[in-house]
Design an enzyme around this catalytic site. Structure first.
Site, PDB file in Angstrom:
ATOM      1  N   LYS B  76       0.849  -1.207   0.000  1.00 50.68           N
ATOM      2  CA  LYS B  76       0.000   0.000   0.000  1.00 50.68           C
ATOM      3  C   LYS B  76       0.878   1.248   0.000  1.00 50.68           C
ATOM      4  O   LYS B  76       1.898   1.292   0.700  1.00 50.68           O
ATOM      5  CB  LYS B  76      -0.915  -0.029   1.236  1.00 50.68           C
ATOM      6  N   SER B 151      -9.775   2.222   3.082  1.00 49.58           N
ATOM      7  CA  SER B 151      -8.856   2.924   2.204  1.00 49.58           C
ATOM      8  C   SER B 151      -7.915   2.000   1.425  1.00 49.58           C
ATOM      9  O   SER B 151      -7.358   2.427   0.425  1.00 49.58           O
ATOM     10  CB  SER B 151      -8.023   3.910   3.013  1.00 49.58           C
ATOM     11  N   SER B 175      -9.882  -0.194   7.324  1.00 48.25           N
ATOM     12  CA  SER B 175      -9.334  -0.023   5.976  1.00 48.25           C
ATOM     13  C   SER B 175      -8.718  -1.271   5.343  1.00 48.25           C
ATOM     14  O   SER B 175      -8.414  -1.266   4.158  1.00 48.25           O
ATOM     15  CB  SER B 175      -8.294   1.096   5.970  1.00 48.25           C
TER      16      SER B 175
END
Ligand SMILES: [Zn+2]
Lengths: 493, 496
Positions: B76, B151, B175
């Site tokens: 990420k 997210s 997330s």
């Protein structure tokens, strides 16, 4: 105090002192805290506040803060924590400073200073708190280039500071100076800080105002916080100036603490004046909150007790002991104590060996300290050990030879690795027996009969010339012995 | 092949594929799906292939290989990588290259994993749909008109699309778990402090945690094994030994285990019928495996979202202060003259750099957080939220004195259409309804695939365990996956 032509006034001063703790590394990273390195060479992702970097607390700073707190009689609460103090400034790369808000590491202490009105008494100045925080970087506004060019040096960013806040208990500029001197003495003595104002390892802000007695009614002038003072003398002058300024301003405008919020004033050393920096202390909202990257710190009583046990004597206690134990004067004890722990230990060892504290003290203050100064050396690496000095001075006190000869030995010891015994031998110093002295003295009196007359006419100092001649003929002749022998022979003649 | 890390490892050890061949295949698939899915913010084929070549070389030389040797892993874009940009999907950090690797990235390299690139996310991890990214939306491989969640939307979408078997996400309020649920994959939020946060760009420091994403519990456990552990550079990291997670996966026998079902959650307004049914059906599976199912309630759960939306923005407002254009990141160059005049050049630069660099959601949270910490309001908001957080933790403690695990939904609904909630922050915040509790309490929680709804969208269930009991989650999760095939469902867009 009373101004010559005005109402009686009382000066009210509180100090905020930032002391840089003497750690090898910064408060939350392993960068060096060394002073004077080229800009931006002592930095890492943590003290640069780079995204993703995290602070890790330096335990040594906690130890030093506890030590400092104990030196000013603070209590050390069992729990303390870190908070973020938030504001934007280019020398603050994270946009917040890690500090301590509501639970400082040290609370509620005091520092006793000499009472100006009665020097045998002391006055107790309250300490509100002392808290740890990281230093910011340094902004350098370079107008010389003709551009509005600002540079930032982040070397200092993250250096550990202890902010000590006093109660407004100080009553004069000289008291403020005395407070700082005593604080510095304790902090340097305990190895907590170097307290060099020039290098920024001691920084002082003074909150000053006046209580004016107007026909029995107390009127307080607006408080000013004075900054940018870079020596104790500057602190004293700035406060003195500020006291006059506030009185004049009050006379002129009549404004009291009710009419005007706290202002910030800078000190211009060259002009000898304080000047307005910020009109109103903007009630800055720092939005303090506990730093979620750091855990609260638990300080068990045992850790405080150990720190207390390791604290050793504070300077005042030490001075007292040196006076009684070695028979030296308070003034001399103070001079020695101010030189720091290593020199104190040197003195004690040498004085014990020589058995003559006074002589040792005066030798250390003159010969030893002068040599250290000249060679920019540290007592720890001094060529003449405390044992050697003690050995040497013991012989002087015993009457083996005089100070002048001892100084020759001392100089010899500075340059060689000889023992005192060997030095004495290689300089050819030996005790001269009294018959030999007597023979020498007779010769001198025969050659200088007028000295006998002078002495008999009451001018004892006339023998001085002969002592000098005696030393020329025999360097080992003890002047004291020569003098006594001469006077004896003259009396008998 | 690229949907199982275990298989990728076996292929190589058997000599049926090289790390270069596997990496090439991963890169091909990433490039093929980037246009339709947009899971990545940065890829670098050359760098990836040279890393893979180095692993093959090690193998040829007979050198010892790490536990993820030659396994493609996506990272990420909130985790610092010294050889790739790290942007947080924000214009503020569009050109930022950290001078160091996050600890988890270091650990991936030590494990000989192949880091294929950086995945898209909501800007600074603030969002539940990956729509606040400055690099465009990521789309759900099950239905490209829908969000993958957020997210960590890129992190779950790239796994669901079949481009990599494993990926690293971060979870501040759900997330990892919510996008895992939306994309039909398995995702774990570890215990707070189990995985080092060093090099994780902070959103809300007391809630952020890095975690693994994969298709199966086995793969997720394998990745956690590599990244977990105490690290002195993170003061909040926990100094507890990391257990052998694979050892927990040996049995499907849940006899003696008590699982508390959060029935109240299923009756909350707005919870989709299919979500509800999936949870109830999973309870039957656990019962069949021998577990005892007990109804349980967390009385303060209605305060989760309000508490979270005070604490997280408060910390964010502080954490994001560093992006001021002075030292790195975006700096406004053309200052509006009237601003420069009225504020002075320094403050005008701050204001304009931040105005240009941050997107709307980030600004919204900075403002909310700044307000919540302000003098006169902190007691009403921030300090009040801290008190609520203690009560929420207390609920969990009480619950875990009765049961071993908690079972409930991950999100109220399956993946929603792109654009549906992006202009309605409150609706978006409700996506976190069932996930923020674990972050506030610092406990581990896992999202497990639990079938499909009528429109073919993935459904998911959530298991939560006491702090440091990841093993328990893996144990029950693996048993569930042994008895169901939900984690073997693949979207039509899946790259075989
Ligand atoms: Zn540093």
């Amino acid at each position: 105090m009373t101004l010559s032509d005005g109402y009686p006034t009382e000066t009210i001063i509180g100090l905020e002192v930032h002391v840089q703790l003497k750690t090898q590394t910064k408060l939350f990273c392993s960068c060096s805290t060394r002073f004077g390195a080229p800009p931006n060479t002592q930095i890492c992702p943590v003290c640069l506040g780079l995204p993703g970097a995290l602070p890790v607390m330096n335990e040594r700073a906690i130890d030093l803060a506890i030590r400092a707190g104990l030196a000013i009689d603070c209590s050390i609460p069992p729990m303390t924590k870190w908070d973020r103090k938030q504001y934007f400034y280019p020398d603050l790369p994270k946009g917040y400073q890690i500090s301590q808000f509501d639970l400082p590491i040290c609370a509620d202490g005091f520092l006793d200073i000499t009472d100006e009105a009665d020097p045998v008494k002391t006055r107790r100045i309250g300490i509100i708190r002392a808290h740890l925080e990281e230093d910011a970087g340094k902004s350098m506004h370079d107008e010389a280039t003709g551009r509005s060019d600002s540079r930032i040096d982040l070397n200092r960013c993250g250096t550990p500071l202890l902010e000590i806040v006093s109660h407004p208990d100080l009553r004069s500029a000289s008291e403020a100076k005395e407070f700082l001197a005593e604080l510095k003495l304790r902090m340097t003595h305990l190895g907590v800080s170097d307290c060099e104002m020039q290098e920024g390892s001691l920084r002082v802000d003074a909150n000053v105002n006046l209580h004016i007695d107007v026909d029995g009614k107390k009127v307080a002038t607006p408080i000013a916080e004075i900054k940018n003072m870079n020596s104790f003398r500057a602190v004293e002058h700035a406060i003195e100036h500020e006291v006059d300024r506030q009185y004049d301003a009050w006379e002129e405008t009549g404004k009291t603490i009710e009419d005007e919020a706290k202002t910030t004033r800078g000190w211009d050393d060259a002009k000898g004046k304080t000047f307005l920096q910020r009109e109103k202390e903007e009630s800055a909202d720092y939005r303090y909150f506990p730093d979620p990257d750091l855990l609260p710190i638990r300080i068990p009583q045992q850790r405080v007790d150990e720190a207390k046990a390791n604290l050793g004597e504070l300077p005042a206690e030490l001075c007292q002991r040196l006076q009684t134990q070695y028979g030296i004067k308070l003034y001399d004890a103070n001079v020695i104590v101010k030189q720091g722990r290593e020199l104190i230990e040197y003195f004690e060892e040498a004085a014990t060996k020589s058995g003559d504290g006074k002589r040792t003290s005066s030798w250390i203050q003159q010969d030893v300290m002068r040599t250290l100064n000249e060679t920019q050396a540290n007592i720890g690496e001094f060529a003449v050990t405390a044992q050697q000095l003690g050995d040497l001075l013991q012989r002087v006190t015993r009457g083996d030879f005089d100070n002048a000869r001892a100084r020759d030995v001392f100089t010899h010891l500075l340059k060689t690795n000889d023992s005192v015994e060997d030095a004495i031998k290689s300089l050819g110093i030996e005790a001269v027996d009294s018959n030999e002295i007597e023979v020498l003295c007779r010769e001198l009196l025969d050659a200088n009969p007028q000295v006998i007359d002078d002495v008999k006419n009451g001018k004892q100092q006339a023998v001085g010339a002969l002592i000098g001649q005696a030393k020329k003929k025999n360097a080992n002749a003890n002047p004291k012995q020569v003098r006594e022998t001469l006077l004896q022979l003259i009396e008998q003649s | 092949m690229l949907d199982s890390a275990q298989e990728v490892l076996q292929l190589q050890s058997r000599g049926d594929a090289t790390a270069v061949e596997i990496a090439t295949s991963a890169m091909d698939k990433i490039e093929a799906t980037q246009g339709s899915i947009n899971a990545f913010t940065h890829i670098n084929r050359e760098l990836v292939l040279s890393t893979a070549e180095a692993v093959d070389q090690k193998r040829r030389n007979g050198e010892p290989l790490g536990p993820l040797a030659g396994v493609p892993v996506a990272v990420k874009d909130v985790l610092c990588t010294r050889d790739m940009p790290t942007t947080c999907s924000s214009n503020m950090l569009r050109n930022f290259r950290p001078p160091y690797d996050a600890t988890v990235v270091e650990k991936l390299r030590e494990a000989d994993a192949i880091i294929v690139g950086k995945t898209n996310m909501d800007e600074f991890a603030m969002g539940a749909s990956t729509e606040t990214s400055a690099f465009g939306d990521t789309r759900n491989p099950w239905d490209v008109s829908r969000t993958p969640g957020g997210s960590s939307g890129g992190a779950t979408a790239c796994v669901a699309a079949g481009t990599v078997p494993l990926s690293l996400g971060t979870d501040t309020g759900g997330s990892i778990r919510q996008p895992s649920g939306f994309c039909g994959v398995t995702g774990l939020k570890p215990t707070y402090g189990r995985v080092s946060r060093y090099g994780l760009i902070a959103f809300a420091s007391s809630l952020d945690q890095v975690g693994p994403i994969g298709w199966s519990v086995q793969d997720v456990a394998l990745l956690l094994q590599c990244i977990a552990g105490y690290e002195p550079r993170d003061s909040t990291s926990l100094n507890h030994e990391v257990p052998d997670y694979q050892a927990a996966l040996q049995s499907n026998d849940l006899r003696g285990m008590k699982i508390g079902i959060l029935s109240e959650a299923l009756d909350v307004d707005g919870v989709d019928e299919a979500v509800r049914n999936a949870v109830l059906a999973s309870a039957e599976v656990f019962r069949d495996a021998g577990a005892e199912i007990i109804d349980i309630s967390l009385p303060h759960s209605k305060y989760w979202v309000p508490t979270y939306y005070v604490i997280a923005p408060s910390e964010a407002s502080s954490n994001l202060s560093r992006y001021d254009g002075a030292h790195y990141g975006h700096r406004a160059t053309q200052l509006a003259p009237e601003k420069s005049e009225s504020l002075g050049p320094l403050v005008a630069t701050y204001c304009q750099s931040r105005a240009e660099g941050f997107g709307a959601e980030v600004k919204r949270r900075i403002m909310v957080g700044t307000y919540a910490l302000s003098e006169g309001y902190a007691d009403q908001y921030y300090n009040q939220a801290l008190k609520a957080r203690r009560l929420i933790k207390g609920d969990y403690d009480a619950a875990f004195s009765q049961v071993d695990l908690l079972l409930g939904p991950v999100s109220p609904t399956p993946a929603f259409p792109l654009g549906e909630k992006v202009d309605d922050p409150l609706q978006m915040y409700l996506c976190d309804l069932f996930t923020v509790g674990a972050n506030l309490a610092g406990i581990p929680a896992i999202s497990l695939p639990a079938g499909k709804d009528a429109s073919g969208l993935p459904l998911a269930i959530q298991l939560q365990a006491p702090a440091l009991e990841e093993t328990r989650l893996f144990f029950a999760g693996a048993a569930y996956q042994a008895m169901t095939d939900f984690h073997k469902l693949r979207p039509d867009t899946f790259q075989p």
